[in-house]
Design a protein around this motif. Structure first.
Motif, mmCIF file in Angstrom:
data_model
loop_
_atom_site.group_PDB
_atom_site.id
_atom_site.type_symbol
_atom_site.label_atom_id
_atom_site.label_comp_id
_atom_site.label_asym_id
_atom_site.label_seq_id
_atom_site.Cartn_x
_atom_site.Cartn_y
_atom_site.Cartn_z
ATOM 1 N N MET A 79 -1.224 8.505 -10.229
ATOM 2 C CA MET A 79 -2.681 8.651 -10.191
ATOM 3 C C MET A 79 -3.267 8.659 -11.606
ATOM 4 O O MET A 79 -4.297 8.025 -11.872
ATOM 5 N N LEU A 80 -2.628 9.384 -12.500
ATOM 6 C CA LEU A 80 -3.095 9.450 -13.882
ATOM 7 C C LEU A 80 -3.042 8.077 -14.540
ATOM 8 O O LEU A 80 -3.962 7.679 -15.269
ATOM 9 N N GLU A 81 -1.981 7.350 -14.269
ATOM 10 C CA GLU A 81 -1.855 6.003 -14.823
ATOM 11 C C GLU A 81 -2.957 5.083 -14.292
ATOM 12 O O GLU A 81 -3.533 4.282 -15.052
ATOM 13 N N LEU A 82 -3.277 5.180 -13.010
ATOM 14 C CA LEU A 82 -4.324 4.335 -12.423
ATOM 15 C C LEU A 82 -5.700 4.686 -12.993
ATOM 16 O O LEU A 82 -6.509 3.803 -13.270
ATOM 17 N N ILE A 83 -5.951 5.984 -13.148
ATOM 18 C CA ILE A 83 -7.233 6.412 -13.716
ATOM 19 C C ILE A 83 -7.397 5.878 -15.136
ATOM 20 O O ILE A 83 -8.462 5.355 -15.516
ATOM 21 N N GLU A 103 1.113 14.559 0.982
ATOM 22 C CA GLU A 103 2.541 14.350 1.223
ATOM 23 C C GLU A 103 2.827 13.007 1.906
ATOM 24 O O GLU A 103 3.995 12.640 2.081
ATOM 25 N N THR A 104 1.760 12.278 2.284
ATOM 26 C CA THR A 104 1.941 10.922 2.791
ATOM 27 C C THR A 104 2.783 10.104 1.823
ATOM 28 O O THR A 104 3.659 9.341 2.226
ATOM 29 N N PHE A 105 2.523 10.304 0.528
ATOM 30 C CA PHE A 105 3.183 9.515 -0.505
ATOM 31 C C PHE A 105 4.477 10.194 -0.957
ATOM 32 O O PHE A 105 4.449 11.225 -1.617
ATOM 33 N N GLY A 106 5.582 9.630 -0.568
ATOM 34 C CA GLY A 106 6.874 10.130 -1.017
ATOM 35 C C GLY A 106 7.559 11.083 -0.067
ATOM 36 O O GLY A 106 8.774 11.272 -0.151
ATOM 37 N N GLU A 107 6.806 11.696 0.849
ATOM 38 C CA GLU A 107 7.396 12.659 1.782
ATOM 39 C C GLU A 107 7.325 12.122 3.207
ATOM 40 O O GLU A 107 8.346 11.803 3.814
ATOM 41 N N HIS A 108 6.118 12.001 3.782
ATOM 42 C CA HIS A 108 5.995 11.390 5.114
ATOM 43 C C HIS A 108 6.432 9.927 5.069
ATOM 44 O O HIS A 108 7.091 9.430 5.981
ATOM 45 N N GLN A 109 6.013 9.252 4.020
ATOM 46 C CA GLN A 109 6.419 7.867 3.782
ATOM 47 C C GLN A 109 7.213 7.858 2.478
ATOM 48 O O GLN A 109 6.638 8.035 1.407
ATOM 49 N N SER A 110 8.504 7.685 2.563
ATOM 50 C CA SER A 110 9.350 7.781 1.376
ATOM 51 C C SER A 110 9.071 6.619 0.415
ATOM 52 O O SER A 110 8.516 5.585 0.805
ATOM 53 N N GLU A 111 9.481 6.803 -0.819
ATOM 54 C CA GLU A 111 9.236 5.783 -1.843
ATOM 55 C C GLU A 111 9.855 4.440 -1.456
ATOM 56 O O GLU A 111 9.310 3.374 -1.757
ATOM 57 N N LYS A 112 10.982 4.478 -0.760
ATOM 58 C CA LYS A 112 11.665 3.223 -0.408
ATOM 59 C C LYS A 112 10.884 2.380 0.600
ATOM 60 O O LYS A 112 11.181 1.193 0.775
ATOM 61 N N THR A 113 9.887 2.969 1.274
ATOM 62 C CA THR A 113 9.057 2.192 2.194
ATOM 63 C C THR A 113 8.098 1.273 1.455
ATOM 64 O O THR A 113 7.483 0.388 2.070
ATOM 65 N N GLY A 114 7.913 1.505 0.158
ATOM 66 C CA GLY A 114 6.986 0.703 -0.622
ATOM 67 C C GLY A 114 5.611 1.330 -0.750
ATOM 68 O O GLY A 114 4.684 0.702 -1.276
ATOM 69 N N ILE A 115 5.465 2.587 -0.321
ATOM 70 C CA ILE A 115 4.151 3.221 -0.339
ATOM 71 C C ILE A 115 3.634 3.426 -1.764
ATOM 72 O O ILE A 115 2.432 3.344 -2.014
ATOM 73 N N PHE A 116 4.529 3.683 -2.723
ATOM 74 C CA PHE A 116 4.089 3.844 -4.107
ATOM 75 C C PHE A 116 3.555 2.521 -4.658
ATOM 76 O O PHE A 116 2.533 2.494 -5.344
ATOM 77 N N ARG A 117 4.268 1.445 -4.378
ATOM 78 C CA ARG A 117 3.826 0.126 -4.846
ATOM 79 C C ARG A 117 2.489 -0.245 -4.194
ATOM 80 O O ARG A 117 1.600 -0.824 -4.844
ATOM 81 N N PHE A 118 2.349 0.080 -2.918
ATOM 82 C CA PHE A 118 1.086 -0.162 -2.216
ATOM 83 C C PHE A 118 -0.071 0.544 -2.928
ATOM 84 O O PHE A 118 -1.120 -0.059 -3.182
ATOM 85 N N LEU A 119 0.128 1.841 -3.249
ATOM 86 C CA LEU A 119 -0.912 2.612 -3.925
ATOM 87 C C LEU A 119 -1.208 2.038 -5.304
ATOM 88 O O LEU A 119 -2.374 1.959 -5.720
ATOM 89 N N TYR A 130 2.404 -4.512 10.895
ATOM 90 C CA TYR A 130 3.393 -4.305 9.831
ATOM 91 C C TYR A 130 3.739 -5.644 9.185
ATOM 92 O O TYR A 130 3.906 -6.649 9.885
ATOM 93 N N PRO A 131 3.870 -5.719 7.867
ATOM 94 C CA PRO A 131 3.665 -4.636 6.883
ATOM 95 C C PRO A 131 2.211 -4.552 6.431
ATOM 96 O O PRO A 131 1.499 -5.562 6.381
ATOM 97 N N LEU A 132 1.793 -3.359 6.097
ATOM 98 C CA LEU A 132 0.444 -3.166 5.579
ATOM 99 C C LEU A 132 0.449 -3.469 4.084
ATOM 100 O O LEU A 132 1.237 -2.903 3.326
ATOM 101 N N THR A 133 -0.443 -4.336 3.662
ATOM 102 C CA THR A 133 -0.570 -4.681 2.242
ATOM 103 C C THR A 133 -1.959 -4.277 1.753
ATOM 104 O O THR A 133 -2.889 -4.117 2.556
ATOM 105 N N GLU A 173 -0.966 -1.062 -6.311
ATOM 106 C CA GLU A 173 -1.628 -2.361 -6.243
ATOM 107 C C GLU A 173 -2.988 -2.318 -5.557
ATOM 108 O O GLU A 173 -3.769 -3.270 -5.669
ATOM 109 N N LEU A 174 -3.295 -1.212 -4.860
ATOM 110 C CA LEU A 174 -4.534 -1.138 -4.100
ATOM 111 C C LEU A 174 -5.790 -1.270 -4.965
ATOM 112 O O LEU A 174 -6.708 -2.036 -4.606
#
Length: 451
Positions: free
Chosen positions: A55-59, A243-259, A216-219, A261-262
């Motif tokens: 988040m800090l990097e995106l800001i 906790e959606t990011f990294g916990e409910h949806q683990s990093e391996k799902t691509g959720i971090f990359r999604f965030l 699926y997949p959500l881009t 690139e959003l």
């Protein structure tokens, strides 16, 4: 202009240890320190620390164009201080950017708004004080526990000076209306209401890694395309657990990359911006009032209160707890008040839920109990011990006043008896030593001394 409002809930409860019937009256410590620290460290490593860094990097990358909002419960802040101070520091770094808004809620993440207006105000004020202390902001926007909201709760928030509230864009409330506009409270129109777009929010929070989902997949491009589909809609409120990011949806799902690139996908649409809740209410006008006569929430398919108060166990525990409100108002003991706050955490009632069907997996998240019945028994045991402690400060009836007085007399007498027993033991030891010292020598000893 179209605005995307990103809001994240940050909460971790203090979980109770296995508190047995025989502990009542004998052991007043209720918490599972190992589980609390272990779980918090796990979520910190998987979610809070890496996502705050992102988040800090995106800001910084988008120079003030990327903005988010958080509400962090008081009990979560206390755990950060105890178990992971670096998490608290990372949120403070985000606060310093000026692009992050911190919202108010109940300090204990409680459902007190359903029971006591005065206690509700007290908890919200305590939470606002904590947010100001840690992050240098005095919240002007309110988000109740689990987005529980009604017209009356909105009025109570407005009376405290809040300009807006966040809640669920429940279909049975909005009907044909869209959540993608700003609304106002039906009783007090000065209070603005931001309604969660549950479809888009849940696409990220729950369906993101579901390969059986037909989208699926959500881009990022697909999500922005959906938001850009209707040119008349103004606001897209994407509210979810952090906790959606990294916990409910683990990093391996691509959720971090999604965030990551959003924002780029959003800014390619010239009419899109990110905005905090405070900016939303400044830039947009309400299209109409929204009437919510009965409380709603963002939980489960029903969007009601049944996740916490849907069965007799939950209702009994909830009612028994808040029966103590008036008596607790007379208590100034720090330890008792701390336990009182933690008893109100809504998770305790959530663990008692018997909704095992469509929402069962959600209700099992970090649930320390094997069954809702075990959760109920454990909670009621803790509550029973708590009431015994409360009775020593504020007896419930004349009989208990008399019992408290008699207990005090008995304790004083027991203390005296212990003192007398200690004195007797000391005198007996002294007498024994003296007798040994003056004991006459034996004949053999005398003979040896003569020789």
């Amino acid at each position: 202009m179209k605005a995307i409002c990103f809001y994240f809930q940050v909460h971790q409860p203090f979980r109770y240890r296995r508190y047995r019937f025989f502990d009542i009256g004998n052991d007043h410590y209720y918490y599972d320190d190992y589980a609390n620290e272990t779980i918090l460290r796990k979520v910190a490593d998987h979610c809070y620390l890496p996502v705050n860094k992102l988040m800090l990097e995106l800001i910084n990358k988008y120079k003030g164009k990327f903005k988010v909002a958080f509400s962090i419960t008081g009990v979560a802040l206390e755990q950060f201080e105890m178990y992971a101070p670096e998490v608290l520091e990372s949120f403070q770094e985000l606060a310093k950017t000026g692009q992050v808004e911190f919202l108010a809620e109940t300090y204990s993440h409680s459902l007190v708004a359903l029971k006591s207006k005065s206690l509700f105000q007290e908890q919200v004020t305590k939470h606002c004080d904590a947010i100001q202390h840690y992050f240098g902001q005095r919240p002007t926007v309110f988000r109740n526990t689990e987005m529980v909201y009604s017209d009356d709760i909105g009025v109570a928030a407005a009376e405290m000076g809040f300009q807006a509230v966040l809640t669920e864009g429940a279909k049975h409330i909005l009907g044909w209306k869209s959540p993608n506009f700003l609304y106002c409270n039906a009783v007090n129109p000065r209070l603005k209401v931001l309604m969660r777009n549950y479809k888009l929010s849940d696409d990220m929070a729950f369906r993101f890694s579901n390969q059986a989902w037909n989208e699926y997949p959500l881009t990022p491009q697909k999500l922005v395309g959906w938001m850009n589909g209707d040119s008349n809609e103004e606001i897209f409120n994407l509210f979810m657990d952090y906790e959606t990011f990294g916990e409910h949806q683990s990093e391996k799902t691509g959720i971090f990359r999604f965030l990551e690139e959003l924002p780029d996908a959003v800014f390619k649409q010239k009419d899109f911006v990110f905005a905090t809740p405070s900016e939303i209410i400044e830039e947009f006008q309400p299209v109409s009032a929204v009437s919510v006569p009965h409380a709603i929430s963002w939980a489960d398919e029903e969007r009601d209160l049944t996740a916490w108060l849907g069965n007799e166990m939950q209702q009994e525990a909830f009612d028994k707890l808040y029966e103590l409100t008036d008596r607790m108002a007379k208590v100034d003991d720090p330890a008792l008040n701390k336990d009182w706050n933690f008893l109100q955490v809504s998770d305790h009632f959530y663990y008692m839920s018997t909704k095992f069907f469509s929402d069962g997996e959600v209700h099992n998240y970090f649930n320390p109990y094997e069954s809702p019945y075990e959760a109920f028994i454990n909670y009621m045991n803790v509550l029973s011990d708590f009431k015994l402690r409360l009775n020593t400060f504020v007896p419930e009836s004349e009989l208990e006043v008399r019992l408290a007085e008699l207990n005090k007399v008995l304790e004083e007498k027991e203390e005296k008896l212990k003192k007398y027993e200690s004195e007797i033991a000391r005198l007996q030891t002294r007498k024994k030593k003296k007798k040994t010292a003056t004991k006459p020598k034996t004949s053999s000893t005398k003979e040896k001394s003569k020789k």
